[in-house]
Every structure is written in C-alpha cells, then in structure tokens.
Motif scaffolding. Structure first.
Motif, PDB file in Angstrom:
ATOM      1  N   VAL A   7      -7.254  -4.444  -5.521  1.00 32.45           N
ATOM      2  CA  VAL A   7      -8.700  -4.538  -5.282  1.00 32.45           C
ATOM      3  C   VAL A   7      -9.112  -3.574  -4.182  1.00 32.45           C
ATOM      4  CG1 VAL A   7     -10.518  -6.052  -4.371  1.00 32.45           C
ATOM      5  CG2 VAL A   7      -8.971  -6.889  -6.150  1.00 32.45           C
ATOM      6  N   ASP A   8      -8.338  -3.509  -3.093  1.00 34.31           N
ATOM      7  CA  ASP A   8      -8.691  -2.632  -1.977  1.00 34.31           C
ATOM      8  C   ASP A   8      -8.602  -1.149  -2.354  1.00 34.31           C
ATOM      9  OD1 ASP A   8      -9.239  -4.855  -0.504  1.00 34.31           O
ATOM     10  OD2 ASP A   8      -7.472  -4.713   0.784  1.00 34.31           O
ATOM     11  N   PHE A   9      -7.630  -0.771  -3.157  1.00 38.17           N
ATOM     12  CA  PHE A   9      -7.547   0.628  -3.610  1.00 38.17           C
ATOM     13  C   PHE A   9      -8.744   0.961  -4.503  1.00 38.17           C
ATOM     14  CE2 PHE A   9      -3.296   1.064  -1.981  1.00 38.17           C
ATOM     15  CZ  PHE A   9      -3.112   2.428  -1.864  1.00 38.17           C
ATOM     16  N   ASN A  10      -9.125   0.033  -5.364  1.00 39.59           N
ATOM     17  CA  ASN A  10     -10.241   0.283  -6.276  1.00 39.59           C
ATOM     18  C   ASN A  10     -11.591   0.320  -5.573  1.00 39.59           C
ATOM     19  OD1 ASN A  10      -8.883   0.662  -8.733  1.00 39.59           O
ATOM     20  ND2 ASN A  10      -8.611  -1.539  -8.968  1.00 39.59           N
ATOM     21  N   THR A  11     -11.683  -0.250  -4.380  1.00 36.50           N
ATOM     22  CA  THR A  11     -12.947  -0.233  -3.634  1.00 36.50           C
ATOM     23  C   THR A  11     -12.848   0.644  -2.390  1.00 36.50           C
ATOM     24  OG1 THR A  11     -12.308  -2.261  -2.472  1.00 36.50           O
ATOM     25  CG2 THR A  11     -13.672  -2.508  -4.456  1.00 36.50           C
ATOM     26  N   ASP A  12     -11.791   1.466  -2.313  1.00 36.08           N
ATOM     27  CA  ASP A  12     -11.566   2.402  -1.207  1.00 36.08           C
ATOM     28  C   ASP A  12     -11.567   1.707   0.150  1.00 36.08           C
ATOM     29  OD1 ASP A  12     -10.896   4.978  -0.415  1.00 36.08           O
ATOM     30  OD2 ASP A  12     -12.971   5.486   0.077  1.00 36.08           O
ATOM     31  N   LYS A  13     -10.876   0.558   0.218  1.00 35.44           N
ATOM     32  CA  LYS A  13     -10.798  -0.203   1.466  1.00 35.44           C
ATOM     33  C   LYS A  13      -9.362  -0.349   1.950  1.00 35.44           C
ATOM     34  CE  LYS A  13     -14.952  -2.858   0.538  1.00 35.44           C
ATOM     35  NZ  LYS A  13     -15.517  -4.152   0.201  1.00 35.44           N
ATOM     36  N   ILE A  14      -8.562   0.700   1.805  1.00 33.48           N
ATOM     37  CA  ILE A  14      -7.177   0.631   2.263  1.00 33.48           C
ATOM     38  C   ILE A  14      -7.138   0.796   3.783  1.00 33.48           C
ATOM     39  CG2 ILE A  14      -6.275   1.417   0.062  1.00 33.48           C
ATOM     40  CD1 ILE A  14      -5.772   4.132   1.335  1.00 33.48           C
ATOM     41  N   PRO A  15      -6.037   0.407   4.426  1.00 31.60           N
ATOM     42  CA  PRO A  15      -5.962   0.489   5.894  1.00 31.60           C
ATOM     43  C   PRO A  15      -6.238   1.907   6.401  1.00 31.60           C
ATOM     44  CG  PRO A  15      -4.103  -0.739   5.034  1.00 31.60           C
ATOM     45  CD  PRO A  15      -4.820  -0.163   3.856  1.00 31.60           C
ATOM     46  N   TRP A  16      -6.928   1.997   7.526  1.00 35.06           N
ATOM     47  CA  TRP A  16      -7.338   3.287   8.064  1.00 35.06           C
ATOM     48  C   TRP A  16      -6.155   4.209   8.299  1.00 35.06           C
ATOM     49  CZ3 TRP A  16      -5.414   4.922  12.677  1.00 35.06           C
ATOM     50  CH2 TRP A  16      -4.854   3.967  13.519  1.00 35.06           C
ATOM     51  N   GLN A  17      -4.998   3.672   8.706  1.00 35.63           N
ATOM     52  CA  GLN A  17      -3.850   4.526   9.001  1.00 35.63           C
ATOM     53  C   GLN A  17      -3.241   5.158   7.745  1.00 35.63           C
ATOM     54  OE1 GLN A  17      -4.016   1.199   9.424  1.00 35.63           O
ATOM     55  NE2 GLN A  17      -2.019   0.239   9.560  1.00 35.63           N
ATOM     56  N   CYS A  27       0.834  -1.215   0.000  1.00 33.65           N
ATOM     57  CA  CYS A  27       0.000   0.000   0.000  1.00 33.65           C
ATOM     58  C   CYS A  27       0.865   1.261   0.000  1.00 33.65           C
ATOM     59  CB  CYS A  27      -0.925   0.023   1.217  1.00 33.65           C
ATOM     60  SG  CYS A  27      -2.271  -1.172   1.177  1.00 33.65           S
ATOM     61  N   VAL A  28       1.868   1.287   0.858  1.00 34.44           N
ATOM     62  CA  VAL A  28       2.758   2.453   0.952  1.00 34.44           C
ATOM     63  C   VAL A  28       3.511   2.648  -0.363  1.00 34.44           C
ATOM     64  CG1 VAL A  28       4.797   3.378   2.127  1.00 34.44           C
ATOM     65  CG2 VAL A  28       2.954   2.361   3.464  1.00 34.44           C
ATOM     66  N   ALA A  29       3.907   1.562  -1.011  1.00 35.11           N
ATOM     67  CA  ALA A  29       4.607   1.671  -2.298  1.00 35.11           C
ATOM     68  C   ALA A  29       3.737   2.403  -3.313  1.00 35.11           C
ATOM     69  CB  ALA A  29       4.983   0.284  -2.817  1.00 35.11           C
ATOM     70  N   ILE A  30       2.455   2.073  -3.371  1.00 29.02           N
ATOM     71  CA  ILE A  30       1.543   2.744  -4.304  1.00 29.02           C
ATOM     72  C   ILE A  30       1.387   4.212  -3.932  1.00 29.02           C
ATOM     73  CG2 ILE A  30      -0.873   2.898  -5.045  1.00 29.02           C
ATOM     74  CD1 ILE A  30      -0.938  -0.190  -4.950  1.00 29.02           C
ATOM     75  N   LEU A  31       1.116   4.477  -2.664  1.00 30.27           N
ATOM     76  CA  LEU A  31       0.908   5.858  -2.227  1.00 30.27           C
ATOM     77  C   LEU A  31       2.124   6.736  -2.487  1.00 30.27           C
ATOM     78  CD1 LEU A  31      -0.949   5.197   1.143  1.00 30.27           C
ATOM     79  CD2 LEU A  31      -1.927   6.185  -0.938  1.00 30.27           C
ATOM     80  N   GLU A  32       3.298   6.230  -2.145  1.00 35.15           N
ATOM     81  CA  GLU A  32       4.506   7.037  -2.330  1.00 35.15           C
ATOM     82  C   GLU A  32       4.911   7.137  -3.798  1.00 35.15           C
ATOM     83  OE1 GLU A  32       7.504   5.957   0.559  1.00 35.15           O
ATOM     84  OE2 GLU A  32       6.184   6.576   2.209  1.00 35.15           O
ATOM     85  N   GLY A  33       4.617   6.108  -4.597  1.00 30.81           N
ATOM     86  CA  GLY A  33       4.875   6.197  -6.033  1.00 30.81           C
ATOM     87  C   GLY A  33       4.033   7.292  -6.677  1.00 30.81           C
ATOM     88  N   ILE A  34       2.755   7.353  -6.285  1.00 31.69           N
ATOM     89  CA  ILE A  34       1.873   8.412  -6.791  1.00 31.69           C
ATOM     90  C   ILE A  34       2.360   9.775  -6.310  1.00 31.69           C
ATOM     91  CG2 ILE A  34      -0.459   9.368  -6.634  1.00 31.69           C
ATOM     92  CD1 ILE A  34      -1.468   6.436  -6.450  1.00 31.69           C
ATOM     93  N   GLU A  35       2.757   9.847  -5.045  1.00 28.77           N
ATOM     94  CA  GLU A  35       3.225  11.113  -4.477  1.00 28.77           C
ATOM     95  C   GLU A  35       4.444  11.652  -5.227  1.00 28.77           C
ATOM     96  OE1 GLU A  35       3.967  12.932  -0.039  1.00 28.77           O
ATOM     97  OE2 GLU A  35       4.480  10.832  -0.373  1.00 28.77           O
ATOM     98  N   VAL A  36       5.383  10.783  -5.535  1.00 29.74           N
ATOM     99  CA  VAL A  36       6.567  11.213  -6.287  1.00 29.74           C
ATOM    100  C   VAL A  36       6.156  11.717  -7.670  1.00 29.74           C
ATOM    101  CG1 VAL A  36       8.733  10.450  -7.350  1.00 29.74           C
ATOM    102  CG2 VAL A  36       8.165   9.717  -5.033  1.00 29.74           C
ATOM    103  N   ALA A  37       5.269  10.988  -8.339  1.00 27.42           N
ATOM    104  CA  ALA A  37       4.819  11.391  -9.681  1.00 27.42           C
ATOM    105  C   ALA A  37       4.143  12.767  -9.638  1.00 27.42           C
ATOM    106  CB  ALA A  37       3.863  10.342 -10.253  1.00 27.42           C
ATOM    107  N   VAL A  38       3.256  12.980  -8.678  1.00 29.26           N
ATOM    108  CA  VAL A  38       2.558  14.262  -8.572  1.00 29.26           C
ATOM    109  C   VAL A  38       3.532  15.382  -8.232  1.00 29.26           C
ATOM    110  CG1 VAL A  38       0.833  15.550  -7.222  1.00 29.26           C
ATOM    111  CG2 VAL A  38       0.308  13.247  -8.058  1.00 29.26           C
ATOM    112  N   ASN A  39       4.480  15.109  -7.330  1.00 24.92           N
ATOM    113  CA  ASN A  39       5.492  16.121  -6.980  1.00 24.92           C
ATOM    114  C   ASN A  39       6.363  16.501  -8.169  1.00 24.92           C
ATOM    115  OD1 ASN A  39       4.662  16.432  -4.336  1.00 24.92           O
ATOM    116  ND2 ASN A  39       6.120  14.935  -3.527  1.00 24.92           N
ATOM    117  N   LYS A  40       6.471  15.611  -9.147  1.00 20.07           N
ATOM    118  CA  LYS A  40       7.235  15.902 -10.366  1.00 20.07           C
ATOM    119  C   LYS A  40       6.352  16.526 -11.451  1.00 20.07           C
ATOM    120  CE  LYS A  40      10.765  13.232 -11.539  1.00 20.07           C
ATOM    121  NZ  LYS A  40      11.696  14.303 -11.477  1.00 20.07           N
ATOM    122  N   GLY A  41       5.090  16.849 -11.104  1.00 18.55           N
ATOM    123  CA  GLY A  41       4.217  17.560 -12.024  1.00 18.55           C
ATOM    124  C   GLY A  41       3.328  16.694 -12.888  1.00 18.55           C
TER     125      GLY A  41
END
Length: 158
Positions: free
Chosen positions: A143-153, A114-128
């Motif tokens: 599946v969990d990202f597509n159904t908005d069921k990622i861990p609460w933290q 989960c963190v790999a996906i979140l931080e990969g997106i963050e790097v991409a957005v920070n690069k414009g």
C-alpha cells in the motif's frame, strides 16, 4: 571460477554459502518442511520442526512475455532485530532468472520488507529487465509503495 571479475576458489564459495545459510537460518523460529530440515541438517544447521498451523492452496501466476516477476520478502528476528532480505525473479516460462539475498544488520520488519522490494527491482533492472511485476506478502508495504509513502531514508533509492 570468477565472481565480480575476480577469481574465486570453490572452497571459499562453499564456506561463504554455508555462512549465509547459517545466518539466515538463525532468523527462522522453525521449519515445517521435512525436506528443508533434512537439507539444513546435512549442512550442519539445527532446524526445529513445527506442526503446520494450516494448509492452504495458493496459485503462482506466470508473468507476461517480456515481463519478469519478482517475489520478495524481508525477515527480522524481533521487530528491531537482525534482518535479511531476498527476492526471486522468474520469466514468462516460470524459469528462474535470479535469486538474491543478503543480510541487512539490525532494522525493523517494515524496513526489511521495503528494502527487499527495492533491491529485488534493482537486481531485475541490472539484469536488463524493464518490465517488472513485484509481489510481496506485506500488505502495508505494498500500500505504501502504491501511494508513494515509503520511509524517507529509502526514497532516494526508490
């Protein structure tokens, strides 16, 4: 040489990179690619060769113009163990836009993915980049990202 606005020495950069390679290599049980093994051996990292279980063809599709494709992965040594994440961003020509990795400390393999996906997106957005195509090997996490069921933290970061 400058990194994050501060002057850095080449020697310190090399030491940092080697340290990160040693930490990450410790998470792998073995390496099946002889070229990877040779590179790691030259860096002073023990790499155990293993026989490939199977060889399978795969295809990597280019993203559309204006979209960046981010391939992510999270890894743990044990399931609650030392973890690391990484991502690679490529443009529509297949050229690398960024490569990112970091150690997470102790967590589960699911959280690492989960963190790999979140931080990969963050790097991409920070690069414009605002049109981002993400690929991950973890079916459960996708599946969990597509159904908005990622861990609460992790929801606030998402």
């Amino acid at each position: 040489m400058f990194y994050e606005g501060a002057a850095r020495s080449l020697t310190l950069c090399k030491v940092f990179v080697i340290k990160q390679i040693l930490i990450t290599a410790a998470l792998f049980k073995s390496f099946s690619n002889p070229q990877d093994r040779d590179v790691l051996r030259n860096l002073g990292v023990d790499a155990i060769m293993r026989k490939a279980l199977r060889i399978q063809s795969c295809f990597w599709n280019l993203p559309c113009v204006g979209t960046i494709k981010v391939n992510t992965d999270g890894v743990t040594k044990g399931n609650l163990g030392l973890a690391a994440v990484g991502s690679v961003g490529r443009n529509s020509n297949g050229a690398f836009d960024f490569v990112y990795s970091r150690n997470l400390g102790v967590t589960t393999s699911y959280v690492a993915e989960c963190v790999a996906i979140l931080e990969g997106i963050e790097v991409a957005v920070n690069k414009g980049h605002y049109s981002v195509w993400v690929e991950s090997y973890s079916k459960a996490v996708v599946v969990d990202f597509n159904t908005d069921k990622i861990p609460w933290q992790l929801k606030e970061k998402w």
